[in-house]
Structure formats: structure tokens, C-alpha cells
Design a protein around this motif. Structure first.
Motif, PDB file in Angstrom:
ATOM      1  N   ALA A  88      13.457  46.996  72.785  1.00  0.00           N
ATOM      2  CA  ALA A  88      14.697  46.575  72.322  1.00  0.00           C
ATOM      3  C   ALA A  88      14.383  44.542  72.812  1.00  0.00           C
ATOM      4  O   ALA A  88      14.468  43.520  71.835  1.00  0.00           O
ATOM      5  N   GLU A  89      13.832  44.645  74.291  1.00  0.00           N
ATOM      6  CA  GLU A  89      13.993  43.706  74.786  1.00  0.00           C
ATOM      7  C   GLU A  89      12.303  42.101  74.145  1.00  0.00           C
ATOM      8  O   GLU A  89      12.502  41.553  73.468  1.00  0.00           O
ATOM      9  N   MET A  90      10.969  43.365  74.007  1.00  0.00           N
ATOM     10  CA  MET A  90      10.529  42.936  73.101  1.00  0.00           C
ATOM     11  C   MET A  90      10.479  43.089  71.665  1.00  0.00           C
ATOM     12  O   MET A  90      10.130  41.612  71.314  1.00  0.00           O
ATOM     13  N   ALA A  91      11.051  43.502  71.443  1.00  0.00           N
ATOM     14  CA  ALA A  91      11.465  42.931  69.899  1.00  0.00           C
ATOM     15  C   ALA A  91      11.867  41.658  69.697  1.00  0.00           C
ATOM     16  O   ALA A  91      11.903  40.984  69.365  1.00  0.00           O
ATOM     17  N   TYR A  92      13.134  41.199  69.890  1.00  0.00           N
ATOM     18  CA  TYR A  92      13.564  40.183  70.290  1.00  0.00           C
ATOM     19  C   TYR A  92      12.622  38.711  70.833  1.00  0.00           C
ATOM     20  O   TYR A  92      12.760  37.883  69.628  1.00  0.00           O
ATOM     21  N   PHE A  93      11.805  39.359  72.038  1.00  0.00           N
ATOM     22  CA  PHE A  93      10.605  37.842  71.951  1.00  0.00           C
ATOM     23  C   PHE A  93       9.982  37.976  70.916  1.00  0.00           C
ATOM     24  O   PHE A  93      10.027  36.837  70.436  1.00  0.00           O
ATOM     25  N   ILE A  94       9.324  38.672  70.763  1.00  0.00           N
ATOM     26  CA  ILE A  94       8.442  38.658  69.373  1.00  0.00           C
ATOM     27  C   ILE A  94       8.737  38.114  68.072  1.00  0.00           C
ATOM     28  O   ILE A  94       8.683  37.091  67.942  1.00  0.00           O
ATOM     29  N   ASP A  95       9.464  38.479  68.039  1.00  0.00           N
ATOM     30  CA  ASP A  95      10.243  38.476  66.718  1.00  0.00           C
ATOM     31  C   ASP A  95      10.693  36.887  66.427  1.00  0.00           C
ATOM     32  O   ASP A  95      10.810  35.757  65.565  1.00  0.00           O
ATOM     33  N   ASN A  96      11.143  36.250  67.266  1.00  0.00           N
ATOM     34  CA  ASN A  96      11.331  34.510  68.204  1.00  0.00           C
ATOM     35  C   ASN A  96      11.367  33.222  68.010  1.00  0.00           C
ATOM     36  O   ASN A  96      10.475  32.568  66.987  1.00  0.00           O
TER      37      ASN A  96
END
Ligand code: MCA
Ligand code: AMP
Length: 502
Positions: free
Chosen positions: A91-99
Motif C-alpha cells: 500500500a505504501e509503495m503504491a502510494y509513492f509510485i503513483d504520486n
């Protein structure tokens, strides 16, 4: 003149480039030539991908010399390095990559499956792997490249790195750091901490935060000094390597752990010139015990992802325990009251900073950035402190809701949002309570629905599957209601008081 940070490092490489730049705990040696050539190969690989100017290269890999070389290659090629803690989950990685929308993602070989899925879904074009044992597609591809590279020409304001931090509120924000931010700070610290010919840095910090990636590595690179690279902080390994080092940097937990070893004494530290502590408050007790045991005085300094280092105790002159020292040369630091007027000596207020070290803003959050600066250009740190009559700054607390555990920042709001999503939970408050090893321990106070049988272990297990392990509460307590003030705001001070000795 080229403001590229790598160009600055290159200009300071030692005359003898066959000398050792990085020595690993396994006894591998990387000369300055090796580092230069390996970073050239990776820079050629990145350049060959035809990335757009300012492209982000997001990296979540275990610590290794190649991980540091990848950082150097990225800035050398003129791209923007985005380091990510290896503890981050999906969930954390998805946020950073998406952002951040990186064009390149580099991950550990064992994580390729899930990370590449997240990355490709967010539009990332290239995903490489890099292991901590010189394996992975990044090195295989880089091996085919030329080992010379003309360092990209960068302007002082061009971005070199983005570091995600939650700042004062809300979701993680990417702090954009320019080549000038990093080089100005590195140059000031080299002088201020009197880096000397022959210095050897024992590097035990992780490579994905300001402390290990910038403060420690930059110091050695700029000084042409050898680094002894440990994959992580391990007390026994540090004790083994200390006699061959002269500089060590760490978070307070490292010093607490070293002091727990009877063999950590004056003799072991005989060749040590400098111990630096930062990222979290160093307790007076640790400061005093360290001095007594080793005859050395820890130099405490204060920094942030948004500002790199801003205040430091002096190398020469008094290092005063319980303070973080004096504003660094060229950096302006002030303490202000709520109405914006400057505090007097020993008066407590908000710490604000201005200088060449202060970041260029939060990634794609112009409004949020504007809120965090005063009209006259000072950045609001979210830390609360006071200056004494000698100009030494003490940090008294934080106006931001932040827990620092073992030097890692944990934002209560983020952990609360994961707990609040769980079935049977009405609401929660996450607080930091004193902890002998980590300084502060993440602790959750939870209100459940009546007749709900949710247990402490169930909450901990559920969080473990979703967020980085250092954010998972060490303890969970159940209460009927959270204490609130008349405005309806949860009174975390009362909870901290109630659970401080738990
Ligand atoms: C690991 N654990 C932690 C932490 N680290 N719990 C709370 N806080 C932590 N920091 C837990 C894991 O969840 C795991 O629990 C258990 O400890 C063992 O994990 P392991 O990784 O083996 O732990 P460790 O190797 O002993 O790590 C502790 C550490 C490490 C060495 C203190 O956290 C560390 O190196 N911290 C340094 C952080 C840092 O570089 N900060 C600089 C930020 P379980 O087994 O239950 O899963 S830069 C910054 O702040 C600013 C700009 C500045 O001023 O520098
Ligand atoms: P980060 O968001 O990781 O950049 O963490 C920055 C925060 O760490 C600062 O705003 C401070 O709250 C804290 N910090 C860094 N160094 C020190 C220190 N020496 N003493 C107390 N707090 C510190």
C-alpha cells in the motif's frame, strides 16, 4: 560552472584513484576508479532509456555499494533519485509510485513480482532489479555499457532527489531537493565537522534517508575518505570495525546499543575523531554515559528531509548535551511566537529556517508548500524549541503529530487510518511513549464497538500485513472513550501520560 553534485564529488576524488573508496564487511574493496566507472555504466544505461528531463528513479533496495553507486549514477545522469525504505509494503509503495510517477523503478530481485505490478499499473516504463549480492537486471544491463560518462550539466536549482516525508500533516509529501541544496550542505558540514585527510567513515546507517544517504556518504565522498560499509547497524559488527575508523554517525538508538556492550570503551574508541548523533533526541543520560565511558563527546546535530542539516553542535568549542547546537554557517534559524514575533533568550516557540539548504517545495503540491513557508521565506519546521544566551538551540517538542522510533518517523494519522478501517473499531489514537531502545515506541489506544472481541494481537497482525514493520504499534490498549477537549480534539497528552510506563 556545472552545479551537478557528482561533478563536485569528482573534483574532490583523491589523487590516487586506485585508493579504496568503499570497503564492505565481507572484505570487498571498491576503488574511486571502480565507483566512477560503475556509476558511468549505470548513468549510460539510464541515459539510453531516453527519459524525460527531471525523470524520477525510484529505488527500494537493500543497502550495498551498488545501491550507493546507483544514487550517484542517477544524479550524474541528471535524473532525480527517490529512495524508499525497504520496510515499505504494497500500500505504501503504491502510494509513492503513483504520486511520484517515476519512469524507472529499481527493486530487490525477490520483490520484482509485486513491485513491477504496482509500477507498470502506474505507468512506469522500466523496472530493474538490484540485489545486495551484486545480482539483478540493473547490473546485467549496465555491464554492457561504456565505463566513461560525461556528467550531465545541472543548474543549481535542478532537482537531485525527492524524499518522502509527512511534514506537519496529512499524507506523505515528496520534499524536492536540488543539487545546490545538497552540495551547499555537504560543503558546510565538511568544514564545520573538520573532515581531515585520512578520515575513515564507519557507515552503518540505511541508505534511504537523509542521515545515511546524504550526511554520512556525502561527507566521505567530498573528503575523498574511505567508507567501511555495513549492510545495517549491527552492534557486534560496529565494535569489530570501529578500531579502523575515525568517524561514525548514528541515531540515538545506535549509541544506546553500543553503551550496552561492556567492551565499548576508551581503548576501542582510541582512533575515533568524531561521533555524530541526529534524527531523534539524544537523551542527556546517553550523552553523559558516552562521555564517561569513551572519553569522547557525541556531537549532536538537527536536520530534516526538507532542509537537510540546519543546526549542529560545534566541532571545536562546547558541545552541550540536550541542545542541537548553533545554526550552521549560511543558515538562518529563528524561533517565533504564535504572532510571528521573534522569541527572546530561553523563550519557547516555533523553529523556522531559511538558507541554501532549504528544499524547493513539495512535489506537485504548490499550495501545501506555500502554507509551510512564512511570507518572508522561512520554512516552518514543525519543531518547537528555544535559543539559550549562547545561541544554542534546544528542541523542546513538536507542533506536528509525529513519533520518532529508532530514528524512523511514524505519522500517527497514517497508522490510525489503518486501525480505523478494521471491522469492530470505532476510533483510535496512536501515540509515542518513552522506550529505552527506540526512544519512543508506537502505541495504539483503540475504542471498539461494544461486544467486539478484537484482540491486541489481531490488530498488530493485521497492521503487519499492511504497513512497514517499524510503524506497527508495540502495544495496543483498549479504552471506552478517547479523552477530548471542548473542541472535540483528542487529548494525546493525556494518553501519553496514562500509558507512558506501559
Ligand atoms: C526495526 N524495528 C523497529 C525499528 N527498526 N521498531 C521500531 N522502530 C524502529 N526504528 C523492529 C522491526 O519492526 C522488527 O520487529 C524488529 O525491530 C527487528 O527488526 P530489524 O530490522 O532487525 O531491527 P534492527 O536492525 O535492530 O533496526 C533497528 C535500528 C534501525 C538499527 C535502530 O531502525 C535503524 O537503523 N534506524 C535508523 C533510522 C535512520 O536512518 N534514520 C534517519 C532518518 P518485529 O520483529 O516485531 O517485526 S533521516 C532524518 O531523520 C533526519 C533528516 C535527520 O536529522 O537525520
Ligand atoms: P524527517 O522528516 O525524517 O526529515 O525528520 C525530521 C525531524 O526529525 C525533525 O523535524 C525533528 O523533529 C527530528 N530531529 C532530527 N534531528 C533531531 C535531533 N537531533 N533532536 C531532536 N529531533 C530531531
Amino acid at each position: 560552472m556545472n552545479a551537478n553534485l557528482y561533478a563536485l564529488f569528482e573534483s574532490r576524488f583523491p589523487e590516487d584513484r586506485t585508493a579504496c573508496c568503499i570497503e564492505t564487511h565481507e572484505g570487498l574493496y571498491y576503488s574511486w576508479n571502480d565507483v566512477d566507472r560503475a556509476s558511468a555504466k549505470m548513468a549510460n544505461l539510464l541515459k539510453g532509456l531516453n527519459l524525460e528531463k527531471g525523470a524520477r528513479v525510484a529505488v527500494q533496495v537493500e543497502k550495498s555499494p551498488e545501491a550507493l553507486i546507483l544514487y550517484l549514477a542517477t544524479i550524474r545522469a541528471g535524473y532525480v533519485y527517490l529512495p524508499l525504505n525497504v520496510a515499505y509494503r504494497a500500500a505504501e509503495m503504491a502510494y509513492f509510485i503513483d504520486n511520484a510517477q517515476p519512469e524507472v523503478v529499481v527493486c530487490s530481485p525477490q520483490n520484482f513480482g509485486w513491485i513491477s505490478q504496482i509500477a507498470f499499473a502506474s505507468g512506469t516504463k522500466h523496472v530493474f532489479t538490484l540485489g545486495d549480492d551484486r545480482t539483478g537486471s540493473l547490473l546485467t544491463r549496465a555491464a554492457l555499457q561504456s565505463n566513461s560518462f560525461d556528467t550531465a550539466v545541472s543548474a543549481p536549482d535542478d532537482l537531485a532527489a525527492i524524499l518522502y516525508t509527512s511534514g506537519t500533516t496529512g499524507r506523505s509529501k515528496g520534499a524536492m531537493l536540488s543539487h545546490e541544496n545538497l552540495s551547499s550542505n555537504a560543503l558546510v558540514l565538511q568544514e564545520y565537522w573538520r573532515w581531515q585527510p585520512g578520515d575513515v567513515l564507519l557507515h552503518a546507517l540505511p541508505l534511504f534517508h537523509v542521515h545515511g544517504l546524504f550526511v554520512a556518504s556525502h561527507g566521505a565522498l567530498l573528503n575523498g575518505s574511505k567508507m567501511i560499509f555495513l549492510p545495517r547497524f549491527d552492534t557486534a559488527e560496529v565494535l569489530r570495525c570501529l578500531p579502523r575508523a575515525s568517524v561514525f554517525m548514528g541515531v540515538p538508538t545506535y549509541y544506546v546499543r553500543l553503551l550496552a556492550e561492556p567492551s565499548f570503551d576508551k581503548e576501542l574508541c582510541a582512533g575515533m575523531r568524531l561521533f555524530v548523533s541526529g534524527s531523534a533526541p539524544l537523551l542527556m543520560d546517553t550523552f553523559d554515559q558516552f562521555r564517561e565511558r569513551t572519553g569522547r563527546t557525541i556531537l549532536e546535530r538537527y536536520g530534516m528531509s526538507e532542509t537537510t542539516m540546519l543546526v549542529s553542535n560545534p566541532y571545536e568549542g562546547d558541545r552541550i548535551g540536550g541542545t542541537v547546537g548553533l545554526p550552521l554557517p549560511g543558515v538562518s534559524v529563528r524561533v517565533v511566537k504564535g504572532d510571528g514575533t521573534t522569541c527572546g533568550v530561553d523563550e519557547v516557540g516555533d523553529i523556522q529556517v531559511k538558507g541554501p539548504n532549504v528544499f524547493r517545495g513539495y512535489w506537485r503540491m504548490a499550495e501545501k508548500t506555500a502554507e509551510e513557508f512564512t511570507q518572508d521565506g522561512y520554512f516552518k519546521t514543525g519543531d518547537v524549541g528555544k535559543f539559550d544566551a549562547r545561541g544554542y538551540l534546544s528542541i523542546i517538542g513538536r507542533s506536528k503529530d509525529l513519533i520518532i522510533s529508532g530514528g524512523y518517523n511514524v505519522y500517527p494519522k497514517e497508522v490510525e487510518s489503518f486501525i480505523d478501517e478494521m471491522d469492530g473499531v470505532v476510533e483510535s489514537a496512536v501515540i509515542g511513549v518513552p522506550h529505552p531502545d527506540f526512544g519512543e515506541a508506537v502505541t495504539a489506544v483503540v475504542v471498539t464497538k461494544t461486544d467486539n472481541a478484537l484482540t491486541e494481537q489481531e490488530i498488530i497482525d493485521e497492521l503487519r500485513s499492511k504497513i512497514a514493520n517499524f510503524k506497527v504499534p508495540k502495544r495496543v490498549f483498549f479504552v471506552h472513550d478517547l479523552p477530548r477537549n471542548t473542541m472535540g480534539k483528542v487529548q494525546k497528552n493525556m494518553l501519553r501520560d496514562q500509558f507512558k510506563s506501559s
